[in-house]
Structure formats: C-alpha cells, structure tokens
Write a protein that holds these residues in place. Structure first.
Motif, short mmCIF file in Angstrom:
data_model
loop_
_atom_site.label_atom_id
_atom_site.label_comp_id
_atom_site.label_asym_id
_atom_site.label_seq_id
_atom_site.Cartn_x
_atom_site.Cartn_y
_atom_site.Cartn_z
N UNK A 1 0.79 -1.23 0.00
CA UNK A 1 0.00 0.00 0.00
C UNK A 1 0.82 1.28 0.00
N UNK A 2 1.98 1.27 -0.62
CA UNK A 2 2.78 2.49 -0.78
C UNK A 2 2.47 3.07 -2.16
N UNK A 3 2.36 4.39 -2.22
CA UNK A 3 2.06 5.05 -3.48
C UNK A 3 3.37 5.49 -4.12
N UNK B 1 6.46 -5.40 -3.26
CA UNK B 1 6.57 -4.54 -2.09
C UNK B 1 7.32 -3.27 -2.48
N UNK B 2 7.22 -2.25 -1.65
CA UNK B 2 7.84 -0.95 -1.93
C UNK B 2 9.33 -1.09 -2.20
N UNK B 3 10.06 -1.77 -1.31
CA UNK B 3 11.50 -1.89 -1.47
C UNK B 3 11.87 -2.58 -2.78
N UNK B 4 11.12 -3.62 -3.15
CA UNK B 4 11.39 -4.32 -4.40
C UNK B 4 11.11 -3.42 -5.60
N UNK B 5 10.03 -2.67 -5.55
CA UNK B 5 9.66 -1.80 -6.66
C UNK B 5 10.70 -0.70 -6.86
N UNK B 6 11.25 -0.19 -5.77
CA UNK B 6 12.24 0.89 -5.87
C UNK B 6 13.59 0.40 -6.41
N UNK B 7 13.87 -0.87 -6.25
CA UNK B 7 15.20 -1.37 -6.64
C UNK B 7 15.17 -2.36 -7.81
N UNK B 8 14.05 -2.48 -8.51
CA UNK B 8 13.95 -3.52 -9.54
C UNK B 8 13.50 -2.98 -10.90
N UNK C 1 11.19 6.42 -10.78
CA UNK C 1 10.33 5.83 -9.75
C UNK C 1 10.56 6.64 -8.48
N UNK C 2 9.52 7.28 -7.99
CA UNK C 2 9.64 8.07 -6.77
C UNK C 2 8.49 7.76 -5.84
N UNK C 3 8.79 7.64 -4.56
CA UNK C 3 7.70 7.51 -3.61
C UNK C 3 6.95 8.85 -3.50
N UNK C 4 5.70 8.79 -3.12
CA UNK C 4 4.95 10.03 -2.93
C UNK C 4 5.61 10.84 -1.81
N UNK C 5 5.29 12.11 -1.69
CA UNK C 5 5.94 12.97 -0.69
C UNK C 5 5.69 12.46 0.72
#
Length: 179
Positions: free
Chosen positions: A7-9, A53-60, A83-87
């Motif tokens: 559930x991370x945007x 998951x968030x960590x996988x999405x940011x590094x893959x 790819x950036x997480x929301x503020x």
C-alpha cells in the motif's frame, strides 16, 4: 500513480517505444492507438508493481521492464524513467531511516558500555586473584620463618624474648614516624 502490495504510493514515469510494422493493424478497430498503448502500458505497469513490495519496486527497474515487455509485446519497448515515492511516503521513509540510525547508535552505545563494564570487572577479578596469591606467598613465608625459628630455638625462652623485643622496638620506631 502506482500502489504497491504493501500500500505504498509510487509516482512512475515510463516511455514506450513503438515499432509499428503493420499500420493497418495499429489502427484497426481503434480510433487512437497512441492512447490505447498508453493505457495498456499504464495498466500493465500498475499490475506488475501492484504485486511487489515498496523496497522491491524501488530497486527492480530491470525486473519491471522485463515483465512489462513480456506482458505487452515484442514490438513495444518500455523504459522506466523515474520511480519516486509520494511525498508522504518519502517523509515516512526518511523518518524510518532516521529511527534506524538512532537505534543502531543506541545499540552501539549499549555494546560499548557493556564491554567497558566487562573489562572493568575482569580487571577487578584479576586484581583480587593477585592479592590472594600475594597473601598466600606472605603466609607461606611466615610459616617457614616460624618453622626455622622454632627449630633453631627449641625449648629455650631467651631467644624468643629477644625476637619479640626486636619486633617491639621496630613497631615503636614506626609509630614514632607516624602522626
């Protein structure tokens, strides 16, 4: 915007490169093939990242790119630009990182204090052992001296009185030197 499994945007930018080999097929039954491809890439991207998951999405990025290519077509190549997480997610991640650094600092400090206490206790233990050894050596020396005097004096009282007097004089000299 893409939502991960936890559930991370995330805000994602991607560029789709299209190789149209058959123009009639590209527009057959569709009024705007650019819009159709854009929606196809977006929905596929949301589906793929939604399983991560968030960590996988940011590094893959390469993994996401490969899955997109497999899901869409060999004639469309997609590059993930950003790819950036929301503020709010970025703030939460920074707070989490700060908390983790603080936790590590606390653990390091506690480990240091523990090691210092152990070393101090080891020092006291070693000093106690050496004091005990010194007392044993002094007691053994006194025992030998008493045995030697006993064997030399035998049943005679005069030499014993002389030795006691000598010790008495030494004690008086030490007392005279003190306050």
């Amino acid at each position: 915007e893409v939502i991960t499994r936890d559930n991370a945007v995330l805000l994602m930018n991607a560029v789709a490169y299209i190789n149209i080999t058959s123009p009639e097929k590209a527009v057959y039954g569709i009024e705007n093939y650019t819009w159709a491809i854009q929606n196809l890439v977006q929905t596929s991207l949301r589906s793929i990242v939604g399983e991560m998951d968030l960590d996988d999405a940011l590094s893959s990025r390469d993994h996401i790119k490969a899955k997109l290519k497999a899901a869409i077509s060999d004639d469309i190549s997609v590059e993930i630009q950003d790819i950036q997480p929301s503020t709010t997610m970025q703030s939460a991640m920074e707070a989490q990182a700060a908390a983790e650094r603080q936790r590590r600092a606390t653990v390091s400090r506690a480990d240091g204090e523990k090691q210092a206490a152990i070393l101090e206790a080891d020092g006291r233990l070693e000093a106690s052992r050496r004091d005990a050894e010194a007392q044993v050596v002094l007691a053994t020396s006194s025992q030998r001296a008493i045995e030697m005097i006993t064997s030399a004096v035998g049943d005679k009282e005069v030499p014993v009185a002389y030795l006691l007097g000598e010790q008495y004089v030494k004690a008086m000299q030490e007392m005279a030197k003190s306050n």
